[in-house]
Write an enzyme that holds these catalytic residues in place. Sequence first.
Site, PDB file in Angstrom:
ATOM      1  N   ARG A 124      13.354  -4.711  61.105  1.00 43.40           N
ATOM      2  CA  ARG A 124      14.681  -4.418  60.502  1.00 43.40           C
ATOM      3  C   ARG A 124      15.044  -5.374  59.374  1.00 43.40           C
ATOM      4  NH1 ARG A 124      16.454  -3.079  65.938  1.00 43.40           N
ATOM      5  NH2 ARG A 124      16.209  -0.833  66.110  1.00 43.40           N
ATOM      6  N   GLU A 188      10.036  -2.170  28.985  1.00 40.33           N
ATOM      7  CA  GLU A 188      11.249  -2.544  29.736  1.00 40.33           C
ATOM      8  C   GLU A 188      12.096  -3.528  28.929  1.00 40.33           C
ATOM      9  OE1 GLU A 188      12.651  -1.419  32.460  1.00 40.33           O
ATOM     10  OE2 GLU A 188      11.066  -0.374  33.529  1.00 40.33           O
ATOM     11  N   ASN A 249      18.836   2.101  34.028  1.00 39.81           N
ATOM     12  CA  ASN A 249      17.952   3.256  34.161  1.00 39.81           C
ATOM     13  C   ASN A 249      17.772   3.996  32.838  1.00 39.81           C
ATOM     14  OD1 ASN A 249      17.303   3.296  37.010  1.00 39.81           O
ATOM     15  ND2 ASN A 249      19.493   3.602  37.306  1.00 39.81           N
TER      16      ASN A 249
HETATM   17  N1  GLY Z   1      15.107  -1.293  37.294  1.00 37.68           N
HETATM   18  C1  GLY Z   1      16.458  -0.908  37.366  1.00 37.68           C
HETATM   19  C2  GLY Z   1      17.259  -1.698  38.353  1.00 37.68           C
HETATM   20  O1  GLY Z   1      16.751  -2.627  38.933  1.00 37.68           O
HETATM   21  O2  GLY Z   1      18.403  -1.377  38.576  1.00 37.68           O
END
Ligand code: GLY
Length: 369
Positions: A124, A188, A249
């Site tokens: 968990r 990115e 995003n």
């Molecule tokens: N890669 C997008 C985020 O971590 O929100």
Amino acid sequence: MRQLTVITTSASYPVCIGRETLACPEAGQALRAAVAGRACLVISDSQVGPLYGAAARRALEAAGAVAVRAAVFPAGEAAKTLDTVAGLYREAVAAGLDRTSAVVALGGGVAGDVAGFVAATFLRGIMLVQMPTSLLAMVDSSVGGKVGVDLPEGKNLVGAFHQPVLVLADLACLGTLPPREWRCGLAEIVKYGMSLDAALFRRLASETGPLLAGDPALIEDIVARCCQLKAEVVGADEREESGRRVILNYGHTFGHAIEALGGYTGLNHGEAVAVGMAMAADLAVALGRLPPAAAAEQERLLTALHLPVRLDDPRLTADRMLDAMRRDKKSRGGRLRLVLPTDIGRVEVVADPDESLVRQVIGGRRGSA
Ligand code: GLY
């Protein structure tokens, strides 16, 4: 070494960035605070494990970790599955991990997501240390607590938010990163510039040569800047609830569809996001929300970084893309919600865009120009 702190509602943790952080005393202190006296399972993939597994083990042992064990799964996005996770749970049991133990994610975005998901769910939830070794993982995926796996139907459809206790980025590891993976990280970074920081975007545009060559001082600056931007966003909206985190995003709804339809063996994540950003900018221009000159500037930068801006996989028809995009986590009731640019350094969320325009934009990016 540079250090910054991520502060979210559920956790607060250091991000250490520098060369040889796996062997530096300052980073060693942060590692000691995280793992001393704990059993650790270092999870990496078949490419990274042989390269950096021994250095990670030495760093962990020097920081007082006990019973450091290693588990390796096959490299590549295609292995980011529940089957891989199930195998790693068995390794965690065999390694005798208990609730005081830690999982150490050593590798790129896939290793971080997979190992992070193991840490989020085994017993968990146990402690997680992120040791990113790829540019993409250092600037984005190791920070912020998103962990998970893909399904054939869609990317990252199963996962959790599970913040690490420490992110330790050793820039020396970038020395062995294959050029294609390097460019994946650059995509990115462009995302950060386009969505949050016009000055960063301009810097990238004026330094494409040193960026491609991996100039160490420039890369350290840029990794630190992206982590700072990410820390601010995640600090404001840890679980993507308020609309702030969703901007990270940008390019990803198109990109994730491209990856899933390619069976996770076509374009890699950064390449798919690059095409996704080109599509998002086209759509924003078509909707009258982005000046065409800004879209052209983005395209020039992506192209200068040798990132793709078009699709040549015949499987990726506009209809299939739209179906896959409707399964994106941001969709509501099958209706798209897209992050679209309004200028260099600024994005907005557009709900339910005209699908015939989306189809047209995807069609316009298929085949050679
Ligand atoms: N890669 C997008 C985020 O971590 O929100």
